[in-house]
Design an enzyme around this catalytic site. Structure first.
Site, mmCIF file in Angstrom:
data_model
loop_
_atom_site.group_PDB
_atom_site.id
_atom_site.type_symbol
_atom_site.label_atom_id
_atom_site.label_comp_id
_atom_site.label_asym_id
_atom_site.label_seq_id
_atom_site.Cartn_x
_atom_site.Cartn_y
_atom_site.Cartn_z
ATOM 1 N N ASP A 94 11.916 12.847 18.307
ATOM 2 C CA ASP A 94 13.165 13.591 18.189
ATOM 3 C C ASP A 94 13.226 14.566 19.358
ATOM 4 O O ASP A 94 12.296 14.655 20.146
ATOM 5 C CB ASP A 94 13.262 14.283 16.833
ATOM 6 C CG ASP A 94 12.206 15.359 16.681
ATOM 7 O OD1 ASP A 94 11.489 15.617 17.657
ATOM 8 O OD2 ASP A 94 12.104 15.931 15.596
ATOM 9 N N ASP A 271 13.677 7.958 9.382
ATOM 10 C CA ASP A 271 12.398 8.639 9.191
ATOM 11 C C ASP A 271 12.577 9.658 8.090
ATOM 12 O O ASP A 271 13.712 9.968 7.696
ATOM 13 C CB ASP A 271 11.973 9.336 10.483
ATOM 14 C CG ASP A 271 12.923 10.460 10.839
ATOM 15 O OD1 ASP A 271 12.682 11.605 10.410
ATOM 16 O OD2 ASP A 271 13.939 10.202 11.529
ATOM 17 N N CYS A 318 1.931 -3.358 -7.036
ATOM 18 C CA CYS A 318 1.811 -2.940 -5.637
ATOM 19 C C CYS A 318 0.620 -3.637 -4.960
ATOM 20 O O CYS A 318 -0.451 -3.752 -5.538
ATOM 21 C CB CYS A 318 1.637 -1.434 -5.555
ATOM 22 S SG CYS A 318 1.657 -0.794 -3.886
ATOM 23 N N CYS A 320 -0.714 -2.570 -2.119
ATOM 24 C CA CYS A 320 -1.290 -1.690 -1.092
ATOM 25 C C CYS A 320 -2.809 -1.581 -1.256
ATOM 26 O O CYS A 320 -3.364 -1.902 -2.301
ATOM 27 C CB CYS A 320 -0.631 -0.307 -1.137
ATOM 28 S SG CYS A 320 -1.352 0.838 -2.316
ATOM 29 N N CYS A 323 -3.814 0.557 -4.364
ATOM 30 C CA CYS A 323 -3.652 -0.084 -5.680
ATOM 31 C C CYS A 323 -4.611 -1.270 -5.856
ATOM 32 O O CYS A 323 -4.988 -1.593 -6.976
ATOM 33 C CB CYS A 323 -2.206 -0.530 -5.879
ATOM 34 S SG CYS A 323 -1.073 0.863 -6.084
ATOM 35 N N HIS A 349 -0.395 4.531 -0.357
ATOM 36 C CA HIS A 349 0.461 3.915 -1.388
ATOM 37 C C HIS A 349 1.939 4.205 -1.124
ATOM 38 O O HIS A 349 2.771 3.295 -1.125
ATOM 39 C CB HIS A 349 0.072 4.395 -2.788
ATOM 40 C CG HIS A 349 1.090 3.999 -3.816
ATOM 41 N ND1 HIS A 349 1.146 2.724 -4.345
ATOM 42 C CD2 HIS A 349 2.144 4.678 -4.354
ATOM 43 C CE1 HIS A 349 2.184 2.646 -5.176
ATOM 44 N NE2 HIS A 349 2.796 3.821 -5.191
HETATM 45 ZN ZN LIG Z 1 0.052 0.914 -4.106
#
Ligand SMILES: [Zn+2]
Length: 381
Positions: A94, A271, A318, A320, A323, A349
Site C-alpha cells: 500500500d 487484503d 477443514c 488445513c 485441523c 487455520h
Molecule cells: Zn483448519
C-alpha cells in the site's frame, strides 16, 4: 521478465463476479484471491513455508512501517521486501496514505505537498509525498503498488472530506506521473475514494480510468465496516468497473458475507488484517458444515472453556495443517496459555479457511454456480 497482466477466465452471468488471473513477474494470482497482510514483512507468526501451507498466493506489505523500520536502504539492498522476508511469490504494497492519516501518535499535518508526520517508533519527523511514496515503493519492489492517497473517516466534516477528495485526485495524478517517470515495471493501482458519496466515487473511478492506471483499488473506511455498507459503496460504481483491469479492495471487512457480496460486485482481490488478528485472539472460522452461519459470522471463540477437552479439530471439513494434526483442546490450551505456537496454528487455520473459500468461489463462478454457493453459505440459520 513476465509482464503484469489481467485476464478474465469466466464471468458470472447474473452478477459482476468473475474468475481471472493476474500475471506478475513473480507468478500468477488466480482470482478472486485473498492477500494476507505482512505489515512489517511478516505475516504475524508465519514464515514463508507456513504462508505456502495456507495456499496463499500473494502477501501485502506496508509502506509506512517498512519505510520507518528497517528503512528503505536495507530493503533496497535485498532487492525488495519479498527477498528480505524470504517470500518468492507475488507481493503488493500500500502507499502509506492510510497509516499517516490514521495511526495513533503520528500527528499528521497534511498539505497539498504531502503528509508530514511523526514516527510512532521514535517521534522523528518525516514527510511522504506522492513522489516519495513511489520511490519508497520502488525500493520495496512489490509487483503491485498503490497511489498515495488521503483517506478520511466517514464521520469527518463534509468540508474536510471534500478537501481530502480533491487532494487525493491531485496526489494520484502526481503518483502516476512519477511512476511513469521512474519507468517502474511495477503495476500502479489508483485508489477510488469518495466514501459513500455516489458522485464522488464515480468521479474518482473515472479519473483513474482516464489515466489508465493498470489496476483499481477501492479505499476508504466504507470498504471495511460491514457487508451492508461495503455493498452500498460498491453499488455506486459497479457499472463502471472495466473488464480489463483488476480490482483490489483495501482492508475489506465484513467477514465471509462481506467477501461474497464484494466479489459479486466485481472485486478480484482483497487484503484484510482481521483474518490473522482474530486468529491470535482465538476467533476461528468455521464452514457451514460445522454450523457456520451469517448470524455467528462463521466463527467461534476457541478460548471458551467448553473447548478445553474437545478432541475434534477446529473444523471437521477443514484440510488445513492445523485441523489435520491438532485437536481443539490443544489449540485452546496454547491460546489461553499464550504459547506462540497457538498464534501460528490458529493463523494457519484462518488463512487457509479464507483461501479455501476463494477456491470454492472461483470454481463456482467457472461452473456457473456462484449464486448456489452464495446461498449455501449465507441462507442458513
Ligand atoms: Zn483448519
Amino acid at each position: 521478465m513476465k509482464k503484469f497482466g489481467f485476464k478474465i477466465i469466466k464471468k458470472d452471468e447474473k452478477t459482476k463476479a468473475r474468475s481471472a488471473v493476474i500475471h506478475t513477474a513473480h507468478g500468477d494470482i488466480k482470482t478472486p484471491a485473498f492477500s494476507p497482510v505482512a505489515t512489517k514483512a511478516s505475516v504475524k507468526s508465519l514464515d514463508p513455508n507456513d504462508i505456502k501451507l495456507t495456499k496463499s498466493q500473494v502477501v501485502l506489505g506496508n509502506t509506512y512501517h517498512l519505510y520507518l523500520r528497517p528503512g528503505t536502504k536495507i530493503i533496497d539492498d535485498f532487492g525488495g521486501f519479498a527477498p528480505f522476508m524470504g517470500w518468492s511469490g507475488p507481493t503488493i504494497t500500500d502507499s502509506g496514505g492510510y497509516q499517516v492519516s490514521f495511526l495513533r501518535g503520528v500527528k499528521p499535518k497534511i498539505t497539498d505537498k504531502g503528509a508530514t508526520f511523526r514516527s510512532h517508533i521514535d517521534g522523528s519527523k518525516h514527510l511522504i509525498t506522492p513522489e516519495s511514496s513511489m520511490e519508497i515503493q520502488k525500493s520495496l519492489n512489490a509487483d503491485i503498488i498503490m497511489a498515495f492517497d488521503q483517506p478520511l473517516p466517514s464521520n469527518a466534516p463534509e468540508k474536510k472530506k471534500k478537501e481530502a477528495f480533491i487532494r487525493t485526485l491531485k496526489w494520484e495524478e502526481r503518483s502516476f506521473l512519477h511512476w511513469k517517470k521512474i519507468k517502474s515495471t511495477q503495476a500502479l493501482f489508483g485508489i477510488v475514494q469518495g466514501d459513500l458519496d455516489k458522485d464522488l466515487r464515480r468521479e474518482s473511478l473515472k479519473f483513474i480510468l482516464d489515466f489508465d492506471f493498470p489496476g483499481i483499488a477501492l479505499g476508504g473506511e466504507s470498504i471495511g465496516v460491514s457487508p451492508q455498507i461495503t455493498s452500498q459503496t460498491l453499488d455506486t460504481i459497479v457499472d463502471l468497473l472495466p473488464d480489463d483491469k483488476p480490482v483490489h479492495a483495501l482492508g475489506l471487512g465484513g467477514g465471509v458475507e462481506g467477501i461474497l457480496e464484494s466479489i459479486e460486485r466485481g472485486v478480484d482481490i482483497f487484503d484484510n488484517t482481521s483474518v490473522t488478528r482474530m486468529a491470535r485472539t482465538g476467533l476461528l472460522f468455521i464452514y457451514p458444515e460445522d454450523g457456520g452461519t451469517r448470524q455467528n459470522k462463521f466463527r467461534y471463540d476457541l478460548t471458551k472453556s467448553k473447548f478445553k477437552d474437545n478432541k475434534n479439530p477446529i473444523s471437521k471439513v477443514c484440510n488445513c495443517y492445523t485441523c489435520q494434526n491438532f485437536s481443539s483442546s490443544y489449540i485452546h490450551h496454547l491460546l489461553v496459555s499464550n504459547e506462540i505456537l497457538g498464534a501460528r496454528l490458529a493463523t494457519i487455520h484462518n488463512i487457509t479457511f479464507i483461501n479455501n473459500l476463494m477456491d470454492k468461489i472461483r470454481n463456482s463462478i467457472e461452473n456457473s454456480e456462484f449464486q448456489v454457493l452464495k446461498s449455501h453459505w449465507l441462507n442458513r440459520s
